[in-house]
Design a protein around this motif. Structure first.
Motif, PDB file in Angstrom:
ATOM      1  N   THR A 198       0.859  -1.178   0.000  1.00  0.00           N
ATOM      2  CA  THR A 198       0.000   0.000   0.000  1.00  0.00           C
ATOM      3  C   THR A 198       0.902   1.238   0.000  1.00  0.00           C
ATOM      4  OG1 THR A 198      -1.868   1.092   1.081  1.00  0.00           O
ATOM      5  CG2 THR A 198      -0.194   0.114   2.523  1.00  0.00           C
TER       6      THR A 198
ATOM      7  N   GLU B  22      -0.902   6.695  -2.895  1.00  0.00           N
ATOM      8  CA  GLU B  22      -0.729   8.007  -2.274  1.00  0.00           C
ATOM      9  C   GLU B  22       0.471   8.748  -2.866  1.00  0.00           C
ATOM     10  OE1 GLU B  22      -3.000   5.630   0.798  1.00  0.00           O
ATOM     11  OE2 GLU B  22      -1.519   5.287  -0.760  1.00  0.00           O
TER      12      GLU B  22
ATOM     13  N   ASP C 169      -8.164   7.197  -4.484  1.00  0.00           N
ATOM     14  CA  ASP C 169      -7.455   7.215  -3.206  1.00  0.00           C
ATOM     15  C   ASP C 169      -8.502   7.095  -2.098  1.00  0.00           C
ATOM     16  OD1 ASP C 169      -5.883   7.614  -0.999  1.00  0.00           O
ATOM     17  OD2 ASP C 169      -4.905   9.430  -1.746  1.00  0.00           O
TER      18      ASP C 169
ATOM     19  N   ASP D  17      -8.365   6.837   1.080  1.00  0.00           N
ATOM     20  CA  ASP D  17      -8.182   7.559   2.347  1.00  0.00           C
ATOM     21  C   ASP D  17      -7.352   8.815   2.097  1.00  0.00           C
ATOM     22  OD1 ASP D  17      -9.378   5.610   4.429  1.00  0.00           O
ATOM     23  OD2 ASP D  17      -8.067   4.344   3.202  1.00  0.00           O
TER      24      ASP D  17
ATOM     25  N   ASP E 193      -6.069  11.404   4.933  1.00  0.00           N
ATOM     26  CA  ASP E 193      -5.158  11.033   6.025  1.00  0.00           C
ATOM     27  C   ASP E 193      -4.052  10.135   5.486  1.00  0.00           C
ATOM     28  OD1 ASP E 193      -3.866  10.502   8.359  1.00  0.00           O
ATOM     29  OD2 ASP E 193      -5.484   9.298   9.240  1.00  0.00           O
TER      30      ASP E 193
ATOM     31  N   THR F 131      -1.861   7.437   8.681  1.00  0.00           N
ATOM     32  CA  THR F 131      -2.204   6.132   9.242  1.00  0.00           C
ATOM     33  C   THR F 131      -2.469   5.154   8.114  1.00  0.00           C
ATOM     34  OG1 THR F 131      -4.542   6.763   9.392  1.00  0.00           O
ATOM     35  CG2 THR F 131      -3.168   7.090  11.351  1.00  0.00           C
TER      36      THR F 131
ATOM     37  N   GLY G 222      -4.110   3.016   5.510  1.00  0.00           N
ATOM     38  CA  GLY G 222      -5.443   3.081   4.935  1.00  0.00           C
ATOM     39  C   GLY G 222      -5.817   1.789   4.250  1.00  0.00           C
ATOM     40  N   ARG G 223      -6.939   1.810   3.567  1.00  0.00           N
ATOM     41  CA  ARG G 223      -7.396   0.639   2.842  1.00  0.00           C
ATOM     42  C   ARG G 223      -6.537   0.433   1.601  1.00  0.00           C
ATOM     43  NH1 ARG G 223     -13.337   2.876   2.304  1.00  0.00           N
ATOM     44  NH2 ARG G 223     -12.102   4.802   2.460  1.00  0.00           N
TER      45      ARG G 223
END
Length: 216
Positions: A153, A157, A179, A181, A184, A187, A189-190
């Motif tokens: 992951t 991002e 995207d 999440d 944020d 932390t 994310g999915r």
């Protein structure tokens, strides 16, 4: 700490050391590569452990592109683990560390296609890469990001950030997955990286260039 050199807790990788001489200018091994501006493709990259630099060099071998290694005004520690707090602060606060070797605008203007390489640091590109990209008018230029990473992951991002700082450019791939999440990055994310193609390593670069239509 999330600067890792192997897969760990889903974080992107390539941080054990910052090697300033991975792909040297053969005329002067103490200076970063300087593009000639004779072709229409340029590879710009920032590299820490050397994986990004190896992919950049392989792109050059396969395409004949020019190359430029981005360096920060304030160099990172020889071991970027020692700069973890700085790197996290830059990523989470969307800061723009200075670039020590910006190219003249006239040089950038000569290129139609620009490969942009970086490790993934704290879920983002090295922010000095963003500083570099935002220094130029890249309207209608083709931007092709590549990341060296060992995670499942945070690639999306990092890709999204490159697209955000080059809003008037064309991109390969043209679109990215949603995207999930976006609000944020601090932390886990999915998972939302599915479908983003990367070279993975220098050995995978030729296949990647074929898949994205740069070479036949």
């Amino acid at each position: 700490m999330q600067l890792v050199s192997t897969i760990s807790n889903g974080r992107c990788t390539e941080f054990r050391g910052f090697i300033r001489s991975e792909i040297e200018n053969p005329a002067n091994p103490d200076e970063p590569d300087t593009p000639s501006g004779n072709g229409n493709m340029l590879v710009v990259y920032f590299s820490a452990e050397g994986h990004t630099g190896a992919v950049a060099e392989r792109i050059v071998e396969l395409t004949g592109a020019d190359i430029h290694r981005i360096e920060a005004v304030e160099p990172y520690a020889a071991n970027p683990y020692d700069d973890s707090d700085r790197i996290q602060r830059e990523a989470y606060n969307d800061l723009r560390p200075g670039v020590a070797n910006l190219l003249d605008e006239e040089v950038i203007a000569k290129y139609d296609t620009i490969f942009v390489g970086s490790p993934c640091w704290w879920h983002q590109p090295a922010m000095v890469v963003c500083t570099f990209l935002e220094a130029y008018d890249l309207k209608d230029k083709v931007i092709i990001p590549f990341f060296t990473y060992g995670a499942t992951t945070y690639l999306n991002e990092s890709m999204q950030k490159i697209y955000t700082v080059t809003p008037d450019s064309k991109h390969i791939p043209e679109t990215l997955p949603e995207d999930l999440d976006a609000d944020d990055i601090t932390t886990p994310g999915r998972p939302d990286d599915a479908g983003i193609d990367m070279p993975g390593s220098a050995n995978g670069t030729e296949g990647w260039l074929r898949r994205i239509g740069i070479i036949e």
